[in-house]
Design a protein around this motif. Structure first.
Motif, PDB file in Angstrom:
ATOM      1  N   ILE A   1     -12.185  -7.381  -7.797  1.00 47.51           N
ATOM      2  CA  ILE A   1     -10.976  -7.015  -7.068  1.00 47.51           C
ATOM      3  C   ILE A   1     -10.585  -5.623  -7.537  1.00 47.51           C
ATOM      4  N   GLY A   2     -10.307  -4.718  -6.592  1.00 43.29           N
ATOM      5  CA  GLY A   2     -10.057  -3.328  -6.955  1.00 43.29           C
ATOM      6  C   GLY A   2      -8.977  -2.696  -6.111  1.00 43.29           C
ATOM      7  N   ASP A   3      -8.495  -1.557  -6.588  1.00 42.14           N
ATOM      8  CA  ASP A   3      -7.424  -0.831  -5.908  1.00 42.14           C
ATOM      9  C   ASP A   3      -7.648   0.659  -6.111  1.00 42.14           C
ATOM     10  N   VAL A   4      -7.908   1.367  -4.995  1.00 45.25           N
ATOM     11  CA  VAL A   4      -8.107   2.816  -5.045  1.00 45.25           C
ATOM     12  C   VAL A   4      -6.750   3.500  -4.957  1.00 45.25           C
ATOM     13  N   SER A   5      -6.589   4.592  -5.657  1.00 46.28           N
ATOM     14  CA  SER A   5      -5.336   5.341  -5.605  1.00 46.28           C
ATOM     15  C   SER A   5      -5.075   5.836  -4.176  1.00 46.28           C
ATOM     16  N   GLY A   6      -3.812   5.735  -3.777  1.00 47.18           N
ATOM     17  CA  GLY A   6      -3.434   6.193  -2.445  1.00 47.18           C
ATOM     18  C   GLY A   6      -3.746   5.175  -1.367  1.00 47.18           C
ATOM     19  N   LYS A   7      -3.576   5.633  -0.133  1.00 47.87           N
ATOM     20  CA  LYS A   7      -3.857   4.794   1.031  1.00 47.87           C
ATOM     21  C   LYS A   7      -4.465   5.675   2.120  1.00 47.87           C
ATOM     22  N   GLY A   8      -5.000   5.063   3.152  1.00 50.23           N
ATOM     23  CA  GLY A   8      -5.514   5.812   4.281  1.00 50.23           C
ATOM     24  C   GLY A   8      -7.009   6.035   4.237  1.00 50.23           C
ATOM     25  N   VAL A   9      -7.452   7.061   4.989  1.00 49.50           N
ATOM     26  CA  VAL A   9      -8.881   7.297   5.192  1.00 49.50           C
ATOM     27  C   VAL A   9      -9.599   7.610   3.885  1.00 49.50           C
ATOM     28  N   GLY A  10      -9.042   8.528   3.076  1.00 50.26           N
ATOM     29  CA  GLY A  10      -9.691   8.900   1.830  1.00 50.26           C
ATOM     30  C   GLY A  10      -9.886   7.713   0.902  1.00 50.26           C
ATOM     31  N   SER A  11      -8.855   6.891   0.773  1.00 44.57           N
ATOM     32  CA  SER A  11      -8.942   5.714  -0.093  1.00 44.57           C
ATOM     33  C   SER A  11      -9.960   4.716   0.441  1.00 44.57           C
TER      34      SER A  11
END
Length: 402
Positions: A198-208
């Protein structure tokens, strides 16, 4: 206040005509006083003579004012007021229907300033409509691309959770935007082991979303859950499978991200666990992620905190591998910060304390029932507030297979 409101409601016709009327009346009044004073000072006139003289002058002033007002009204109405009213009426129609941009039909003999206003208005409307149409096309195309991206990203998540006789597995995923930086993954590894992330990339949207897809793919390849069919052996996986070898995927992924994508300034927190479903023994790495909870029937038994930093910013980072032994009916619960940092309508945070208080109540049920309990409480707290972050949860309930 009431007088000011009445003034604001007056039309251009009334304002112009009344302004001109009072100015003419003032000028003629001054001339009347001046003529009376002059006659009184320069001629030997009786009071009666002055009275009749003032009457004659007053009548003359009224005739002059009336003539000038009628003349000016006709001129103003045709040359200025009528065009301005036509423009105002057309603008009002535009507020109701933006596509109503018909040409203003005005007489030929209006001042050049009015012509400039009409010409500028027409050009401005054409530019606005052109820009609006272009933006609509761009927005539609962008929305189509985002929908395609959302479908592709959805395909990165497990379509079906592994069926393991000794494990009851459940998951929940809900993005805040069309594309998300959250992800989870569950896959089979050699010797009947189960890997879950389970993971979480910084930010939101296309880049993330792109960073998420890259991270998920690297973990799968480096852990040995995906091979190209040749002798390539990215994670050091061999026939005598060891979970610690598969967990090297975290370090290898971090090295790649830190070396190739450090300029983007992005990072990903994740929990990667490898479970032996027969014995209930689990090896794991927590790379800067929210603590994964081990829950028994009486509440939280253990909190699996970070054993290393988030992936991406630091090349050469060290990730300690820890082990834990699950007991019968223990639930392993992982989540992203979209749960604890969810906001209510009054902007309060859900908080980890509230989550733990909910979990610490006696619970007897399946992994699905457990996530449903958390989800119900979470969304009751959020209410009608907009979702502030992606929400992802996984639950694995272990029971020995007999």
């Amino acid at each position: 206040m009431n007088d000011k409101k009445k003034v604001r409601k007056k039309g251009v016709r009334e304002i112009l005509l009344m302004g001109i009327f009072w100015r003419i009346l003032f000028i003629e009044g001054v001339l009347l006083v001046y003529s009376l004073g002059y006659k009184w000072l320069t001629e030997d006139a009786s009071s009666l003579d002055l009275f009749w003289y003032s009457i004659r002058i007053t009548v003359l002033v009224i005739i002059i004012v009336t003539f000038m007002m009628v003349t000016l009204k006709k001129f103003l109405a045709q040359k200025i007021i009528a065009p301005l009213e036509a423009i105002a009426s057309a603008n009002k129609r535009l507020q109701e229907d933006i596509s109503d941009t018909e040409h203003l039909e005005l007489s030929e003999n209006y001042p050049h300033e009015i012509k400039t206003i009409v010409t500028s208005r027409s050009k401005m409307l054409k530019d606005i409509l052109y820009i609006s149409e272009e933006r609509l096309k761009y927005s539609t195309a962008l929305n189509d691309e985002l929908n395609k991206g959302k479908k592709i990203q959805k395909d990165f998540l497990p379509r079906f959770l592994p069926e393991v006789k000794s494990c009851d597995i459940s998951s929940y995923f809900h993005s805040a935007l069309q594309l998300s930086g959250d992800f989870y993954d569950m896959f089979e590894l050699p010797n009947n082991h189960i890997g879950f992330v389970i993971g979480d990339v910084s930010g939101k949207g296309v880049g993330s979303a792109l960073f998420m897809a890259l991270t998920r793919s690297l973990l799968r390849v480096f852990s040995g859950s995906f091979t190209t069919g040749d002798s390539m052996n990215f994670g050091g996986i061999n026939e005598s499978f060891l979970p610690k070898d598969a967990l090297k995927a975290v370090s290898l992924t971090n090295e790649y991200l830190a070396k190739e994508h450090c300029e983007e300034g992005m990072f990903v927190t994740l929990f990667f666990g490898i479970l032996d479903p027969i014995t209930g023994k689990m090896f794991y790495i927590n790379g800067g992620h929210e603590p994964v909870l081990i829950i028994g029937e009486k509440g939280i038994k253990q909190s699996l905190k970070a054993t290393g930093p988030a992936l991406g910013p630091i090349q050469g980072a060290t990730y300690e591998i820890e082990t834990i032994q699950l007991e019968t009916n223990d639930i392993l619960f992982g989540y992203t910060d979209g749960v604890t940092e969810a906001r209510s309508e009054i902007r309060d945070f859900y908080t980890r304390a509230r989550l733990e208080n909910l979990i610490n109540k006696d619970f007897y049920g399946s992994a699905d029932a457990f996530l449903e309990m958390v989800k119900t409480d979470l969304f009751a707290f959020i209410g009608d507030a907009p979702q502030s972050d992606d929400i992802t949860m996984i639950a694995v309930k272990w029971h020995p297979y007999l």
